[in-house]
Design an enzyme around this catalytic site. Structure first.
Site, PDB file in Angstrom:
ATOM      1  N   CYS A 172      -0.536  -5.500   6.927  1.00 45.17           N
ATOM      2  CA  CYS A 172      -1.926  -5.100   6.692  1.00 45.17           C
ATOM      3  C   CYS A 172      -2.026  -4.046   5.583  1.00 45.17           C
ATOM      4  CB  CYS A 172      -2.497  -4.567   8.009  1.00 45.17           C
ATOM      5  SG  CYS A 172      -4.118  -3.817   7.875  1.00 45.17           S
TER       6      CYS A 172
ATOM      7  N   CYS B  43      -4.166  -0.959   6.487  1.00 45.24           N
ATOM      8  CA  CYS B  43      -3.446  -0.079   7.420  1.00 45.24           C
ATOM      9  C   CYS B  43      -2.648   0.979   6.662  1.00 45.24           C
ATOM     10  CB  CYS B  43      -2.500  -0.882   8.317  1.00 45.24           C
ATOM     11  SG  CYS B  43      -3.349  -2.016   9.435  1.00 45.24           S
TER      12      CYS B  43
END
Length: 167
Positions: free
Chosen positions: A90, A93
């Site tokens: 991700c 993230c």
């Protein structure tokens, strides 16, 4: 001795089968040793010479937790807790990680910040209702008080933490 290169297996996404014969002979490839003393010569450090080097982890950095430590670190913690649910693939993230590093320094001793990989521990993510990453949950006395999903500006995280501390 020349190694034979074999063609790849058939493509699964199209109907064209790959050739079943040898495509070409590939000669062996060797690089000359450009180090006069070899790889262990003067001035070259080997992995064993790094053994005295230690990597110090910051005390205020977010800790990575697991499903087995969830109850103790999050639900039974005496301090307010912020948990980021993340995944290694991700991109957003990684942006939230940088913000959490800053927040961990700013709120050191007043709040505990943890990270939990949602791919590795889907049972915790499902139990907490996490279906997207990054998601940040804020807990106080084992009770979930706030949830933030997605990449937010630092000011929103600060506001949520301040509300958590004043609650």
């Amino acid at each position: 001795m020349a190694a034979a290169y074999r063609s790849p297996p058939p493509c699964l996404s199209c109907a064209a089968p790959a050739a079943r014969r040898t495509v070409a002979a590939v000669p062996p490839f060797r690089l000359p040793n450009s180090f006069p003393h070899g790889l262990r010569g003067p001035g070259i450090r080997t992995p064993s010479s790094f053994s005295s080097v230690s990597v110090a982890r910051r005390r205020d950095a977010p800790e990575i937790i697991t499903a087995s430590t969830w109850d103790v670190t999050v639900l039974q913690n005496g301090l307010p807790v912020l948990v980021e649910f993340w995944a290694s693939w991700c991109g957003p993230c990684k942006m939230v990680d940088r913000l959490l590093d800053e927040l961990a320094r700013d709120y050191s001793g007043r709040i505990k910040i943890y990270k939990l990989d949602a791919d590795d521990y889907p049972q915790i993510a499902a139990f907490e209702g996490i279906f997207r990453v990054p998601t940040v949950l804020l807990f106080k006395n084992g009770e979930k008080l706030k949830s933030l999903t997605g990449t937010m500006p630092k000011s929103l995280y600060v506001e949520a933490i301040e509300q958590l501390l004043s609650h």
